[in-house]
Design an enzyme around this catalytic site. Sequence first.
Site, short mmCIF file in Angstrom:
data_model
loop_
_atom_site.label_atom_id
_atom_site.label_comp_id
_atom_site.label_asym_id
_atom_site.label_seq_id
_atom_site.Cartn_x
_atom_site.Cartn_y
_atom_site.Cartn_z
N ALA A 101 0.93 -1.17 0.13
CA ALA A 101 0.29 0.04 0.10
C ALA A 101 0.41 1.34 0.26
CB ALA A 101 -0.65 0.12 1.35
N LYS A 102 1.85 0.89 0.13
CA LYS A 102 2.94 2.44 0.28
C LYS A 102 2.80 2.74 0.49
CE LYS A 102 5.51 0.49 -4.07
NZ LYS A 102 4.19 -0.71 -4.25
N ARG A 103 1.72 3.25 2.09
CA ARG A 103 1.40 4.34 3.13
C ARG A 103 2.40 5.30 3.35
NH1 ARG A 103 -3.56 3.41 1.16
NH2 ARG A 103 -4.71 2.23 2.15
#
Length: 271
Positions: free
Chosen positions: A94-96
Site C-alpha cells: 500500500a506504500k502508506r
Amino acid sequence: MHFMTALRAAWRTRNSLLCVGLDPDPTRFPAHLHGQPDAIFRFCSAIVDATADLVCCFKPQIAYFAAQRAEDQLEALIAHIHARHPGTPVILDAKRGDIGSTAGQYAVEAFERFGADAITVNPYMGRDSVEPWLDYADKGVILLCRTSNPGGSDLQFLDVGGGERLFERVARLVAREWNASGNCSLVVGATFPDEIARVRELVGDMPLLVPGIGAQGGDIAATVQAGRSADGTGLMINSSRAILYAGTDDDFAAAARRAALDTRNAINRHR
Ligand SMILES: O=C(O)c1cc(=O)[nH]c(=O)n1[C@@H]1O[C@H](COP(=O)(O)O)[C@@H](O)[C@H]1O
C-alpha cells in the site's frame, strides 16, 4: 507469529525466495470470469492455490482492489491465504505514509481489517510517521529505499551530504535506528543490482523485498548474487504480471504455476 519468523520458515520449508504479487487487472482475466461479481477473488485465489507451495510470501497490491471497489475481496483473499496455506506471510503493498495519527488508522486498516502480516511504507515523512507501524512489533514494516522505476533516481540518488545518497541514508537509518524490534525490511528494485549490493552491505542480513524481475526486465542472476544474505536467503523476489498473466484461458492457474516454478528454480540456481 512474527512476520520475520514466518518468512524465515517459509524460505526454508518451501525452498523459495519467490514472492508472487497479486495485482489483479480484470481486463486481463480469462473470458469465463468476465462480469462475475467475485471475479477478483476467484482469479487471485486460484493463483494462490496453484502457487502457494512455491513461494515464501504473497503480495497483494491494494490499488488493484480499491480501483474496482473490491476491498471486501481483498479481505476475503487474505483470510483465504491464512486458512488454506498457513505459514505463508501476506505483504499488503500500500506504500502508506502520513502523519502519526493518520498512519495509526492506516495500520489498523492493514493489520486489523485486512489481516496482513506486513506492509509497504513510504519513509519520506520520517520517524514519527513510521512509528505507528513499528509499534506492531510482530508485523513486517517494509520501507521504500531504492525503488525499481526509472524515476526512482530523481530523489533517491540525491547526495544528502558527504557523498551519501538518499537511499543509502534510508538504509542506514532503518538498520541502525528504526529496527529495534527486528521487524523492518527494505524495498530495493531488481532493476538496480548495484544498489541491491550497496544496500546489502549497509544492512547486514535484513530481508529485502525486490520487485522488478519479469515484466520490468530485472535480471534474476544479478539480483540474487547482489542481494542474497550469507546463508543464501534474505530476499523476497517479487513477480506479479509475468506470473498472473502467463496464461490467458481457463488454464490460467496452471500456466501461473509453471511460470512460478520456472522463476523459483531460476532464483535457486544462483543462491
Ligand atoms: O513496493 C513494491 O512492491 C514495489 C516497489 C517498487 O519499487 N517497484 C514495484 O514494482 N513495486 C510493486 O511490485 C509489483 C511489480 O509488478 P510486476 O512488474 O508486474 O512484476 C507492483 O505491484 C508494484 O507496485
